[in-house]
Design an enzyme around this catalytic site. Structure first.
Site, PDB file in Angstrom:
ATOM      1  CD  GLU A 193      -2.986  -1.089   2.264  1.00 29.80           C
ATOM      2  OE1 GLU A 193      -4.171  -1.311   2.018  1.00 29.80           O
ATOM      3  OE2 GLU A 193      -2.565  -0.847   3.419  1.00 29.80           O
ATOM      4  CD  GLU A 243      -4.933  -6.220   2.353  1.00 32.45           C
ATOM      5  OE1 GLU A 243      -5.768  -5.454   2.894  1.00 32.45           O
ATOM      6  OE2 GLU A 243      -3.714  -6.215   2.618  1.00 32.45           O
TER       7      GLU A 243
END
Length: 635
Positions: A201, A277
């Site tokens: 991320e 995810e």
């Protein structure tokens, strides 16, 4: 003219070579991956992007993944959780690798016991699972400092997750040790790892344009040859990519998949869609409620992802537990620490039990993988409600100080990371007690991270935290000891983290005059602490002096089973069973029980120690079922 020496019978040798070649062609025609053991496969091409699809070798491959973190699950239960992942119909395990646990001190590495990553990955291969490895160095994962070691913060100029030399030197050394262990487990070397993630991320951080290329090169230079991926939420997707790595997205709802579609169109490069995810639930913070997501919603989203042509990974398939002090925190306007449980309302519960999500997903995925029947789900592990434990013995913190390591003496307060302990690596977790002398009452001023109880001698006079930086000292008789017990409740794991130093930050002033000559006691609560208290315990009085350690025991006659501990009438502290740190409890909730793994108990006498800060109960109860607090649906 050069000749080949084929031995006395060249015709027979040539015939044998032809037979081997013919057998190879026949096996290939018959889908030889299903005929030969996995380690004998001829692995050349691995997982790769081919247009809109993934290919594994020459076959179309769908990633049906689920996340399990080995460091949040007792090692004795790794196989149980992996078998359940496979029985749900998933074919790929994803896991993070926590740098702070593997390198607790600079240059000192631990890949043993519950941190034996190689064994965990080999177990996954044994079960028939592929692996996507997410080695960081930053992993978020609701872990203290996002999985980065706190000793990095000893450098006052540290710039985490950048190409700052102090950070890259540490990453290089860590990757040297980590990659030496995982490179042989890659697909092309006969192992289960089919892909490796580049950082985590980074698009939400995006501080240094040279950083992601550096991490990618660091992986490749150390022998990573499998498919590389990046992983970002919708807000960071376009900023977190790096050339040569496939972009994937993290999301909560199906609508966010359009962000990935738009990104693919904007790059004009056809690629497979992958949700790294899909959040099956959410984590909890102290003082809030237990977050849950409806199982029907999860099923519908998974169906829709496949219909949209996207592979996926369930985050989490099994969350586990933030044992010890590993939990992280958020600080978006208000500091909030994550609870001990990492149940996450995942497909399996914190203790590995099946949920409605498991049964619905298994029923659906059994039709997706119709060529082979799914393995039978393992039986549930037994639970037990042990007899209540009474605490008749205790040791006040003030009496325990002489059995701690020698305190650090300093003219000025030092933050935990800069304490000259642990071979110069500072203090990562737990509490620190700051002590000095005062001779007058007045207004005490200090900045603490995250909470500091203030005492004059042994009497509590107030609390310092983010919102309260002053405490009134009402009385002082002659020379009195000023004591500030500071707890690190968890470093922030997402967003800016350079300032996440714990303990007392800056000076402590009384009536605007800085105090000096501090003794600083480190209270890391490590396993070796409690044997020092042997024969030092005293009977608990009617009104105990707090903070204090309390001890009791339970005798288990049968082979131990999992249980859940309830600390009713206690306020806040930490629980240890046979020296193992189960984690924090706090009566503000939402979490009301602590998970106690059966393998951490043994037949015979088991010792319990509770460190209570403020209000002590007299007994600990056990239950066969958890209580994670009042529910809050995630929309």
């Amino acid at each position: 003219m050069a000749t080949w020496n084929l031995g006395r019978r060249p015709c027979r040798t040539l015939g044998l070579l032809l037979l081997v070649l013919l057998s190879f062609l026949v096996l290939r025609r018959l889908n030889w991956q299903n005929v030969l053991p996995r380690w004998l496969w001829f692995r050349q091409r691995g997982l790769r992007a081919a247009g809109q699809h993934f290919l594994l070798e020459d076959s179309t491959f769908w990633i049906l993944g689920g996340s399990i973190h080995y460091f949040r699950v007792p090692r004795e239960y790794w196989m149980d959780r992996l078998l359940k992942l496979r029985a749900c119909g998933l074919n790929t395990l994803t896991t993070y690798v926590p740098w702070n646990l593997h390198e607790p001190e600079r240059g000192k590495f631990d890949f043993s016991g519950n941190l034996d990553l190689q064994t965990f990955l080999l177990m996954a291969a044994e079960v028939g699972l592929w692996v996507i490895l997410r080695p960081g160095p930053y992993i978020c994962s609701e872990m203290d400092l996002g999985g980065l070691p706190s000793w990095l913060l000893q450098d006052s100029n540290m710039m985490l997750r950048t190409t700052y030399a102090g950070f890259t030197r540490a990453v290089d050394l860590y990757f040297d040790h980590l990659m030496a262990r995982v490179v042989p487990l890659q697909y092309k070397h006969g192992g289960p790892i089919i892909a490796v993630q580049v950082e985590n991320e980074y698009g939400s951080y995006s501080r240094d344009p040279a950083y992601m290329p550096y991490i990618k090169k660091a992986l490749e230079d150390r022998g990573i040859v499998e498919l590389l991926l990046t992983s970002d939420n919708k807000d960071g997707l376009s900023k977190g990519v790096v050339d040569g790595a496939l972009a994937t997205i993290n999301l909560q709802s199906l609508g966010d998949l359009q962000v990935l579609n738009d990104f693919i169109l904007s790059t004009q490069v056809v690629q497979p869609k992958m949700v790294m995810e899909y959040w099956t639930g959410w984590f909890d913070v102290w003082g809030s409620r237990h977050n849950i997501r409806d199982s029907s919603e999860v099923l519908q989203t998974v169906k829709a992802l496949l219909d949209a042509g996207s592979s996926f990974n369930l985050y989490m398939f099994h969350g586990g537990t933030n044992f010890g002090f590993m939990n992280g925190a958020t600080h978006q306007g208000q500091y909030q620490a994550d609870v001990t449980s990492y149940d996450y309302d995942a497909v399996l519960t914190e203790a590995g039990d099946y949920t409605g999500k498991f049964s619905k997903l298994r029923n659906f995925l059994s039709s997706v993988t119709a060529k082979k029947p799914l393995p039978r789900p393992p039986d549930l592990l037994p639970k037990a409600a042990y007899d209540p434990v009474s605490f008749l013995w205790y040791l006040p913190l003030w009496d325990a100080l002489e059995y701690l390591d020698e305190p650090v003496t300093s003219d000025w307060p030092l933050n935990m990371e800069n304490l000259p302990i642990n071979n110069g690596n500072g203090q990562a977790f737990g509490y620190a007690l700051y002590e000095t002398s005062i001779t007058a009452p007045g207004t005490l001023q200090a900045h603490v991270r995250d909470c500091g109880q203030v005492f004059v001698d042994s009497m509590s006079v107030g609390v310092l935290d983010y919102d309260h930086t002053e405490v009134h000292i009402p009385f002082v008789q002659g020379y009195s000891k000023l004591r500030i017990l500071v707890e690190n409740r968890g470093r922030v794991n997402y967003g800016p983290m350079d300032g996440q130093r714990k303990g007392i930050i800056g000076n402590v002033s009384l009536n605007h005059s800085p105090l000096k000559k501090f003794k600083i006691y480190s209270l890391e609560m490590k396993k070796e602490l409690f044997p020092r208290f042997h024969k030092k315990w005293t009977h608990v009085p009617e009104v105990p002096t707090l903070p204090a350690f309390f001890t009791g025991s339970t005798t288990i006659m049968m082979p131990p089973s999992d249980s859940f501990m309830m600390l009713e009438n206690w306020e806040k502290g930490v629980v240890f069973v046979n020296g193992r740190n189960l984690g924090r409890y706090w009566n503000i909730g939402p979490q009301k029980t602590l998970y106690l793994p059966g393998p951490w108990l043994h037949q015979g006498i088991n010792q319990l120690v509770v460190f209570e800060e403020k209000v002590a109960g007299s007994v600990v109860l056990f239950s066969e079922t958890p209580h994670l607090g009042r529910l809050q649906y995630i929309s």
